[in-house]
Design a protein around this motif. Structure first.
Motif, PDB file in Angstrom:
ATOM      1  N   LEU A   4     -41.892  39.148  -4.200  1.00  0.00           N
ATOM      2  CA  LEU A   4     -40.438  39.220  -4.240  1.00  0.00           C
ATOM      3  C   LEU A   4     -39.959  39.885  -3.166  1.00  0.00           C
ATOM      4  CD1 LEU A   4     -40.585  40.020  -8.114  1.00  0.00           C
ATOM      5  CD2 LEU A   4     -39.489  38.085  -7.058  1.00  0.00           C
ATOM      6  N   LEU A   5     -40.582  40.769  -2.379  1.00  0.00           N
ATOM      7  CA  LEU A   5     -40.145  41.551  -1.579  1.00  0.00           C
ATOM      8  C   LEU A   5     -39.526  40.753  -0.329  1.00  0.00           C
ATOM      9  CD1 LEU A   5     -42.718  44.588  -1.507  1.00  0.00           C
ATOM     10  CD2 LEU A   5     -40.054  44.355  -2.253  1.00  0.00           C
ATOM     11  N   GLN A   6     -40.130  39.704  -0.255  1.00  0.00           N
ATOM     12  CA  GLN A   6     -39.666  38.812   1.003  1.00  0.00           C
ATOM     13  C   GLN A   6     -38.543  37.822   0.719  1.00  0.00           C
ATOM     14  OE1 GLN A   6     -43.281  36.790   2.160  1.00  0.00           O
ATOM     15  NE2 GLN A   6     -44.455  38.455   2.661  1.00  0.00           N
ATOM     16  N   GLN A   7     -38.237  38.019  -0.362  1.00  0.00           N
ATOM     17  CA  GLN A   7     -37.007  37.117  -0.730  1.00  0.00           C
ATOM     18  C   GLN A   7     -35.745  37.642  -0.772  1.00  0.00           C
ATOM     19  OE1 GLN A   7     -37.782  35.009  -4.793  1.00  0.00           O
ATOM     20  NE2 GLN A   7     -39.979  35.165  -4.298  1.00  0.00           N
ATOM     21  N   VAL A   8     -34.591  37.086  -0.642  1.00  0.00           N
ATOM     22  CA  VAL A   8     -33.370  37.609  -0.431  1.00  0.00           C
ATOM     23  C   VAL A   8     -32.440  37.189  -1.711  1.00  0.00           C
ATOM     24  CG1 VAL A   8     -33.224  38.055   1.910  1.00  0.00           C
ATOM     25  CG2 VAL A   8     -32.569  35.730   1.175  1.00  0.00           C
ATOM     26  N   CYS A   9     -31.389  37.736  -2.162  1.00  0.00           N
ATOM     27  CA  CYS A   9     -30.483  37.220  -3.054  1.00  0.00           C
ATOM     28  C   CYS A   9     -29.677  36.061  -2.368  1.00  0.00           C
ATOM     29  CB  CYS A   9     -29.822  38.345  -3.497  1.00  0.00           C
ATOM     30  SG  CYS A   9     -30.372  39.629  -4.378  1.00  0.00           S
ATOM     31  N   GLN A  10     -29.347  35.280  -3.463  1.00  0.00           N
ATOM     32  CA  GLN A  10     -28.352  33.971  -3.162  1.00  0.00           C
ATOM     33  C   GLN A  10     -27.218  34.063  -3.823  1.00  0.00           C
ATOM     34  OE1 GLN A  10     -29.840  31.987  -0.802  1.00  0.00           O
ATOM     35  NE2 GLN A  10     -31.466  33.205  -0.415  1.00  0.00           N
ATOM     36  N   PRO A  11     -26.145  33.400  -3.165  1.00  0.00           N
ATOM     37  CA  PRO A  11     -24.962  33.683  -3.996  1.00  0.00           C
ATOM     38  C   PRO A  11     -25.129  32.428  -5.121  1.00  0.00           C
ATOM     39  CG  PRO A  11     -24.826  32.307  -1.748  1.00  0.00           C
ATOM     40  CD  PRO A  11     -26.116  33.197  -1.727  1.00  0.00           C
ATOM     41  N   PHE A  12     -24.321  32.738  -6.156  1.00  0.00           N
ATOM     42  CA  PHE A  12     -23.905  31.672  -7.269  1.00  0.00           C
ATOM     43  C   PHE A  12     -25.349  31.581  -8.020  1.00  0.00           C
ATOM     44  CE2 PHE A  12     -21.465  30.239  -3.793  1.00  0.00           C
ATOM     45  CZ  PHE A  12     -20.061  30.793  -4.255  1.00  0.00           C
ATOM     46  N   ALA A  13     -26.190  32.667  -8.132  1.00  0.00           N
ATOM     47  CA  ALA A  13     -27.334  32.622  -9.024  1.00  0.00           C
ATOM     48  C   ALA A  13     -27.314  32.207 -10.260  1.00  0.00           C
ATOM     49  CB  ALA A  13     -28.245  34.021  -8.765  1.00  0.00           C
ATOM     50  N   THR A  14     -27.950  31.482 -11.054  1.00  0.00           N
ATOM     51  CA  THR A  14     -27.857  31.337 -12.381  1.00  0.00           C
ATOM     52  C   THR A  14     -28.754  31.979 -13.313  1.00  0.00           C
ATOM     53  OG1 THR A  14     -29.547  29.393 -12.304  1.00  0.00           O
ATOM     54  CG2 THR A  14     -27.438  28.746 -11.875  1.00  0.00           C
ATOM     55  N   ARG A  15     -28.137  32.382 -14.555  1.00  0.00           N
ATOM     56  CA  ARG A  15     -28.840  32.945 -15.324  1.00  0.00           C
ATOM     57  C   ARG A  15     -30.261  32.608 -15.740  1.00  0.00           C
ATOM     58  NH1 ARG A  15     -26.225  35.051 -21.179  1.00  0.00           N
ATOM     59  NH2 ARG A  15     -27.955  35.958 -21.863  1.00  0.00           N
ATOM     60  N   LEU A  16     -31.115  33.527 -15.820  1.00  0.00           N
ATOM     61  CA  LEU A  16     -32.563  32.930 -16.352  1.00  0.00           C
ATOM     62  C   LEU A  16     -32.536  32.993 -17.602  1.00  0.00           C
ATOM     63  CD1 LEU A  16     -34.588  35.481 -13.876  1.00  0.00           C
ATOM     64  CD2 LEU A  16     -34.057  33.092 -13.564  1.00  0.00           C
ATOM     65  N   SER A  17     -33.375  31.981 -18.318  1.00  0.00           N
ATOM     66  CA  SER A  17     -33.720  31.987 -19.530  1.00  0.00           C
ATOM     67  C   SER A  17     -34.550  33.142 -20.158  1.00  0.00           C
ATOM     68  CB  SER A  17     -34.496  30.670 -19.971  1.00  0.00           C
ATOM     69  OG  SER A  17     -35.791  30.764 -19.450  1.00  0.00           O
ATOM     70  N   ASP A  18     -34.499  33.312 -21.473  1.00  0.00           N
ATOM     71  CA  ASP A  18     -35.302  34.474 -21.862  1.00  0.00           C
ATOM     72  C   ASP A  18     -36.829  34.287 -21.784  1.00  0.00           C
ATOM     73  OD1 ASP A  18     -32.913  35.502 -23.103  1.00  0.00           O
ATOM     74  OD2 ASP A  18     -33.384  34.912 -25.209  1.00  0.00           O
ATOM     75  N   ASP A  19     -37.402  33.151 -21.582  1.00  0.00           N
ATOM     76  CA  ASP A  19     -38.693  32.891 -21.384  1.00  0.00           C
ATOM     77  C   ASP A  19     -39.019  33.151 -19.908  1.00  0.00           C
ATOM     78  OD1 ASP A  19     -39.450  32.119 -23.832  1.00  0.00           O
ATOM     79  OD2 ASP A  19     -39.102  29.765 -23.461  1.00  0.00           O
ATOM     80  N   GLU A  20     -37.975  32.724 -19.095  1.00  0.00           N
ATOM     81  CA  GLU A  20     -38.228  33.096 -17.468  1.00  0.00           C
ATOM     82  C   GLU A  20     -38.162  34.437 -17.051  1.00  0.00           C
ATOM     83  OE1 GLU A  20     -36.274  29.215 -15.227  1.00  0.00           O
ATOM     84  OE2 GLU A  20     -34.826  30.715 -16.357  1.00  0.00           O
ATOM     85  N   ILE A  21     -37.187  35.467 -17.794  1.00  0.00           N
ATOM     86  CA  ILE A  21     -37.176  36.856 -17.695  1.00  0.00           C
ATOM     87  C   ILE A  21     -38.650  37.252 -18.142  1.00  0.00           C
ATOM     88  CG2 ILE A  21     -36.164  38.964 -18.448  1.00  0.00           C
ATOM     89  CD1 ILE A  21     -33.626  37.072 -18.681  1.00  0.00           C
ATOM     90  N   ILE A  22     -39.302  36.994 -19.273  1.00  0.00           N
ATOM     91  CA  ILE A  22     -40.367  37.435 -20.043  1.00  0.00           C
ATOM     92  C   ILE A  22     -41.590  37.222 -19.011  1.00  0.00           C
ATOM     93  CG2 ILE A  22     -42.111  37.191 -21.545  1.00  0.00           C
ATOM     94  CD1 ILE A  22     -39.481  36.756 -23.585  1.00  0.00           C
ATOM     95  N   GLU A  23     -41.537  36.128 -18.322  1.00  0.00           N
ATOM     96  CA  GLU A  23     -42.570  35.623 -17.279  1.00  0.00           C
ATOM     97  C   GLU A  23     -42.595  36.670 -16.139  1.00  0.00           C
ATOM     98  OE1 GLU A  23     -42.929  31.904 -14.421  1.00  0.00           O
ATOM     99  OE2 GLU A  23     -42.601  31.485 -16.472  1.00  0.00           O
ATOM    100  N   GLN A  24     -41.108  36.917 -15.758  1.00  0.00           N
ATOM    101  CA  GLN A  24     -41.198  37.840 -14.377  1.00  0.00           C
ATOM    102  C   GLN A  24     -41.407  39.299 -14.785  1.00  0.00           C
ATOM    103  OE1 GLN A  24     -40.458  36.539 -11.055  1.00  0.00           O
ATOM    104  NE2 GLN A  24     -40.774  34.500 -12.296  1.00  0.00           N
ATOM    105  N   LEU A  25     -41.362  39.961 -15.771  1.00  0.00           N
ATOM    106  CA  LEU A  25     -41.257  41.250 -16.266  1.00  0.00           C
ATOM    107  C   LEU A  25     -42.466  42.003 -15.809  1.00  0.00           C
ATOM    108  CD1 LEU A  25     -39.387  41.846 -19.444  1.00  0.00           C
ATOM    109  CD2 LEU A  25     -38.908  42.774 -17.121  1.00  0.00           C
TER     110      LEU A  25
END
Length: 106
Positions: A4-25
């Motif tokens: 994640l540290l190598q990634q950069v924020c992108q414009p117009f990012a879409t909302r993550l689903s609850d399952d995607e958030i739980i997967e990333q936490l």
């Protein structure tokens, strides 16, 4: 987390689903989801150390063009991340949370 540290924020990012958030936490130690925000409390030994941390968070926010909400008192703060355009948590919030966490390793 290091990927994640190598990634950069992108414009117009879409909302993550609850399952995607739980997967990333699990990559984000100590972060929780509250009212469609990623949230984490931080505590420091002194007010000055908190201020240095907040300056570094501000620098990350400017570099990523993605700005958190921060509440602080003396040596404690809470950082809250969400993507207003997507009305919830996006990949940008996950990226910024990882970058903020990395500050604590320095």
């Amino acid at each position: 987390m290091f990927a994640l540290l190598q990634q950069v924020c992108q414009p117009f990012a879409t909302r993550l689903s609850d399952d995607e958030i739980i997967e990333q936490l699990p990559q984000l130690k100590g972060w929780s989801v509250e009212n469609n925000h990623l949230c984490k409390p931080f505590t420091f030994k002194t007010h000055a150390k908190l201020m240095l941390f907040l300056q570094a968070v501000a620098w990350i926010a400017e570099q990523q063009n993605h700005h958190p909400a921060v509440e602080y008192v003396y040596n404690r703060c809470v950082v809250r991340l969400s993507t207003h355009d997507s009305n919830g948590i996006s990949r940008n919030d996950i990226i910024c949370a990882a970058k903020i966490d990395f500050l604590m390793l320095l």
